[in-house]
Scaffold this motif. Structure first.
Motif, PDB file in Angstrom:
ATOM      1  N   GLU A 217       0.897  -1.087  -0.067  1.00 29.97           N
ATOM      2  CA  GLU A 217       0.166   0.081   0.186  1.00 29.97           C
ATOM      3  C   GLU A 217       0.786   1.365   0.023  1.00 29.97           C
ATOM      4  O   GLU A 217       0.640   2.295  -0.577  1.00 29.97           O
ATOM      5  N   ASP A 218       1.876   1.203   0.746  1.00 33.76           N
ATOM      6  CA  ASP A 218       2.891   2.439   0.799  1.00 33.76           C
ATOM      7  C   ASP A 218       3.464   2.716  -0.774  1.00 33.76           C
ATOM      8  O   ASP A 218       3.691   3.628  -0.988  1.00 33.76           O
ATOM      9  N   ILE A 219       3.974   1.440  -1.336  1.00 32.22           N
ATOM     10  CA  ILE A 219       4.443   1.508  -2.755  1.00 32.22           C
ATOM     11  C   ILE A 219       3.298   2.267  -3.719  1.00 32.22           C
ATOM     12  O   ILE A 219       3.512   2.986  -4.487  1.00 32.22           O
ATOM     13  N   ALA A 220       1.955   1.753  -3.622  1.00 36.62           N
ATOM     14  CA  ALA A 220       1.052   2.289  -4.210  1.00 36.62           C
ATOM     15  C   ALA A 220       0.802   3.812  -4.119  1.00 36.62           C
ATOM     16  O   ALA A 220       0.857   4.615  -4.900  1.00 36.62           O
ATOM     17  N   GLY A 221       1.072   4.231  -2.675  1.00 42.03           N
ATOM     18  CA  GLY A 221       1.038   5.585  -2.060  1.00 42.03           C
ATOM     19  C   GLY A 221       2.023   6.393  -3.164  1.00 42.03           C
ATOM     20  O   GLY A 221       1.936   7.648  -3.621  1.00 42.03           O
ATOM     21  N   ASP A 222       3.224   5.884  -3.239  1.00 33.65           N
ATOM     22  CA  ASP A 222       4.475   6.515  -3.808  1.00 33.65           C
ATOM     23  C   ASP A 222       4.290   6.755  -5.420  1.00 33.65           C
ATOM     24  O   ASP A 222       4.208   7.871  -6.042  1.00 33.65           O
ATOM     25  N   ILE A 223       3.291   5.754  -5.973  1.00 35.81           N
ATOM     26  CA  ILE A 223       2.929   6.123  -7.336  1.00 35.81           C
ATOM     27  C   ILE A 223       1.943   7.221  -7.579  1.00 35.81           C
ATOM     28  O   ILE A 223       2.350   8.190  -8.369  1.00 35.81           O
ATOM     29  N   LEU A 224       1.197   7.220  -6.701  1.00 33.30           N
ATOM     30  CA  LEU A 224       0.075   8.328  -6.630  1.00 33.30           C
ATOM     31  C   LEU A 224       0.894   9.582  -6.234  1.00 33.30           C
ATOM     32  O   LEU A 224       0.564  10.769  -6.906  1.00 33.30           O
ATOM     33  N   PHE A 225       1.790   9.491  -5.409  1.00 28.83           N
ATOM     34  CA  PHE A 225       2.552  10.915  -4.994  1.00 28.83           C
ATOM     35  C   PHE A 225       3.294  11.307  -6.409  1.00 28.83           C
ATOM     36  O   PHE A 225       3.294  12.752  -6.578  1.00 28.83           O
ATOM     37  N   LEU A 226       3.914  10.471  -7.167  1.00 26.35           N
ATOM     38  CA  LEU A 226       4.803  11.019  -8.149  1.00 26.35           C
ATOM     39  C   LEU A 226       3.918  11.436  -9.237  1.00 26.35           C
ATOM     40  O   LEU A 226       4.179  12.292  -9.763  1.00 26.35           O
ATOM     41  N   ARG A 227       2.530  11.023  -9.445  1.00 22.03           N
ATOM     42  CA  ARG A 227       1.746  11.503 -10.359  1.00 22.03           C
ATOM     43  C   ARG A 227       1.370  13.118  -9.885  1.00 22.03           C
ATOM     44  O   ARG A 227       1.436  13.964 -10.619  1.00 22.03           O
ATOM     45  N   ASP A 228       0.997  13.227  -8.603  1.00 24.36           N
ATOM     46  CA  ASP A 228       0.459  14.329  -7.967  1.00 24.36           C
ATOM     47  C   ASP A 228       1.468  15.366  -8.010  1.00 24.36           C
ATOM     48  O   ASP A 228       1.084  16.562  -8.003  1.00 24.36           O
ATOM     49  N   MET A 229       2.632  15.110  -7.816  1.00 20.25           N
ATOM     50  CA  MET A 229       3.669  15.984  -7.812  1.00 20.25           C
ATOM     51  C   MET A 229       4.162  16.510  -9.241  1.00 20.25           C
ATOM     52  O   MET A 229       5.047  17.473  -9.398  1.00 20.25           O
ATOM     53  N   GLU A 230       3.684  15.900 -10.315  1.00 24.15           N
ATOM     54  CA  GLU A 230       3.982  16.034 -11.703  1.00 24.15           C
ATOM     55  C   GLU A 230       5.472  15.956 -11.912  1.00 24.15           C
ATOM     56  O   GLU A 230       6.092  16.612 -12.523  1.00 24.15           O
ATOM     57  N   VAL A 231       6.171  14.846 -11.231  1.00 22.68           N
ATOM     58  CA  VAL A 231       7.526  14.684 -11.569  1.00 22.68           C
ATOM     59  C   VAL A 231       7.723  14.298 -13.035  1.00 22.68           C
ATOM     60  O   VAL A 231       6.944  13.514 -13.654  1.00 22.68           O
ATOM     61  N   ASP A 232       8.768  14.793 -13.471  1.00 31.42           N
ATOM     62  CA  ASP A 232       9.137  14.307 -14.910  1.00 31.42           C
ATOM     63  C   ASP A 232       9.874  13.050 -15.027  1.00 31.42           C
ATOM     64  O   ASP A 232       9.888  12.451 -16.254  1.00 31.42           O
ATOM     65  N   MET A 233      10.860  12.890 -14.368  1.00 36.10           N
ATOM     66  CA  MET A 233      11.819  11.607 -14.238  1.00 36.10           C
ATOM     67  C   MET A 233      11.659  10.920 -13.209  1.00 36.10           C
ATOM     68  O   MET A 233      11.544  11.445 -12.022  1.00 36.10           O
ATOM     69  N   MET A 234      11.514   9.833 -13.444  1.00 37.69           N
ATOM     70  CA  MET A 234      11.380   8.639 -12.160  1.00 37.69           C
ATOM     71  C   MET A 234      12.789   7.823 -11.951  1.00 37.69           C
ATOM     72  O   MET A 234      13.138   7.315 -12.880  1.00 37.69           O
ATOM     73  N   GLY A 235      13.078   7.678 -10.851  1.00 36.27           N
ATOM     74  CA  GLY A 235      14.265   6.732 -10.634  1.00 36.27           C
ATOM     75  C   GLY A 235      13.756   5.717  -9.406  1.00 36.27           C
ATOM     76  O   GLY A 235      13.409   6.208  -8.213  1.00 36.27           O
ATOM     77  N   ILE A 236      13.313   4.445  -9.761  1.00 33.13           N
ATOM     78  CA  ILE A 236      12.895   3.450  -8.838  1.00 33.13           C
ATOM     79  C   ILE A 236      13.917   2.543  -8.678  1.00 33.13           C
ATOM     80  O   ILE A 236      14.239   1.850  -9.729  1.00 33.13           O
ATOM     81  N   GLY A 237      14.103   1.900  -7.247  1.00 32.45           N
ATOM     82  CA  GLY A 237      14.874   1.091  -7.274  1.00 32.45           C
ATOM     83  C   GLY A 237      14.773   0.057  -6.083  1.00 32.45           C
ATOM     84  O   GLY A 237      13.980   0.543  -5.129  1.00 32.45           O
ATOM     85  N   PRO A 238      15.057  -1.234  -6.198  1.00 31.81           N
ATOM     86  CA  PRO A 238      14.969  -1.951  -4.983  1.00 31.81           C
ATOM     87  C   PRO A 238      15.887  -1.801  -4.015  1.00 31.81           C
ATOM     88  O   PRO A 238      16.974  -1.295  -4.282  1.00 31.81           O
ATOM     89  N   PHE A 239      15.713  -1.725  -2.678  1.00 27.47           N
ATOM     90  CA  PHE A 239      16.310  -1.699  -1.705  1.00 27.47           C
ATOM     91  C   PHE A 239      17.428  -2.968  -1.406  1.00 27.47           C
ATOM     92  O   PHE A 239      16.920  -4.142  -1.621  1.00 27.47           O
ATOM     93  N   ILE A 240      18.540  -2.704  -1.175  1.00 29.31           N
ATOM     94  CA  ILE A 240      19.761  -3.572  -1.101  1.00 29.31           C
ATOM     95  C   ILE A 240      20.331  -3.454   0.011  1.00 29.31           C
ATOM     96  O   ILE A 240      20.791  -2.418   0.253  1.00 29.31           O
TER      97      ILE A 240
END
Ligand code: SAH
Ligand code: SF4
Length: 372
Positions: A217-240
């Motif tokens: 659910e937190d990750i789904a929230g991140d997707i909506l955040f990036l949409r609402d913030m109108e971000v132009d470029m995304m960097g998504i990565g797994p935690f290591i």
């Protein structure tokens, strides 16, 4: 292309005007082979239609690992005394710019730990100006939180993109991932993102997948955040994990290491289908979990690759996480290896182009016609 039943369901969910976190969670959990294939081909179709087949190279220069922060997940955190701290010289950085120019990369990303000293800020301004005047490359900075005045100076000197991951869009989770010492405030992170956007930067942000305490659910929230913030470029990565951090061997995982690659790929696909004309990076961290992780990122909708141009002898001192690939390689080798990887997924390299995200121009034209 004729859509399968799964693909029609995904499109129905993601095109709803009242899209909510709970609607996205089932897509993030689509683990069967059939579902993964459906999501992948849908993302590829949107990518080809909205941004084309070109993959843009951004030469990544990790120019300093000096950091004032103590993020619980990161190997460069201030309290990790095992790190040998460095900053590249101006000449070393200019050499990487020359390499990028010769190899027709359109852009460079200059990344560092967070250092707000005047000396460091002056250094960045000088180097951006020199690269701009000698090579006219597109310049992205990724140097953490700074004052609005500092961001403005970076912009005036020629940087036109900035990457600052929000890390997580949940205030509560942000509190669990960072010390409560006044230096790691969620509000500050948001203020920085807003300042960068106001100044006119092309805005890059993103998050990690699979950090302790994080849920779907937190990750789904991140997707909506990036949409609402109108971000132009995304960097998504797994935690290591990194052994020099408090989050090493944490018991608090809800997304175990073996699932993080696929969840990240599904998140990339959802971002592509939902946000369409943004730039999405296929990050190096994907390759830690799978030899072909970065190719898979491209196949799930990413269109930017960041070949590492950091001089080989410094790479081992810039370990945000462990098992980072290509520590022994040099820029020349990374270049030819990545070109082959892109060809094998059927994309083409956007040589010599800055590769600005179309999303940015759409956003600017809409919000401020004076820019035209
Ligand atoms: N200091 C700057 C830029 C360098 S860190 C900043 O923090 O913005 C760049 C990114 O590395 C961070 O945004 C974080 O998302 C990622 N990172 C840090 N530790 C990591 C880890 N253990 N696994 C995966 N990504 C990590
Ligand atoms: Fe520093 Fe960035 Fe690592 Fe946090 S994530 S410790 S700010 S380098």
């Amino acid at each position: 292309m004729e859509k399968t039943r799964i693909q029609s369901d995904i499109m129905d969910i993601l095109s709803s005007p009242s899209l909510k976190k709970e609607d996205i969670v089932p897509i993030l959990k689509m683990g069967s082979k059939k579902e993964m294939e459906a999501l992948q081909s849908l993302a590829m179709e949107v990518k080809r239609e909205k941004v084309g087949r070109g993959v843009y190279f951004r030469g990544l220069v990790e120019f300093s690992n000096v950091c004032r922060k103590n993020c619980f997940y990161c190997g460069l955190r201030k309290d990790n005394k095992k790190v040998s701290r460095f900053r590249l010289s101006e000449e070393e950085i200019l050499n990487t710019a020359a390499f990028a120019h010769e190899n027709r990369y359109g852009s460079l990303v200059l990344q560092s730990g967070e250092n707000q000293s005047k000396e460091h800020i002056d250094f960045i301004c000088r180097i951006v100006k020199r690269i701009k005047s000698q090579y006219n490359l597109g310049i992205t900075l990724s140097c953490g939180e700074q004052s609005e005045d500092t961001y403005r100076r970076f912009f005036r000197n020629g940087a036109h993109r900035y990457l600052l991951r929000v890390e997580t869009s949940s205030r509560e989770l942000y509190g669990k991932w960072h010390p409560d010492d006044g230096k790691h405030r969620f509000e500050t992170r948001l203020d920085c993102l807003r300042s960068l956007k106001n100044i006119g930067f092309q805005l890059g942000s993103g998050s990690m997948v699979g950090v302790p305490y994080q849920t779907y659910e937190d990750i789904a929230g991140d997707i909506l955040f990036l949409r609402d913030m109108e971000v132009d470029m995304m960097g998504i990565g797994p935690f290591i994990e990194h052994s020099g951090t408090p989050f090493y061997r944490s018991e608090a995982y809800s997304i175990p290491r073996e699932e993080r690659l696929n969840v990240t790929l599904r998140m990339i696909a959802v971002l592509r289908i939902l946000l369409k004309d943004v730039n999405i990076a296929s990050t190096t961290a994907l390759q830690v979990l799978d030899k072909f992780g970065r190719e898979k990122g491209l196949m799930f909708g990413a269109n930017v690759i960041m070949p590492n141009l950091t001089p080989t002898i410094r790479r081992k001192d810039y370990l945000l996480y462990e098992d980072k690939p290509c520590l022994e390689e040099d820029a020349f080798h990374c270049n030819s290896c990545l070109s082959a990887r892109i060809a094998c997924v059927g994309d083409t390299i956007g040589y010599g182009e800055w590769g600005d995200p179309l999303h940015f121009f759409r956003r600017i034209n809409r919000s401020s016609p004076l820019w035209l």
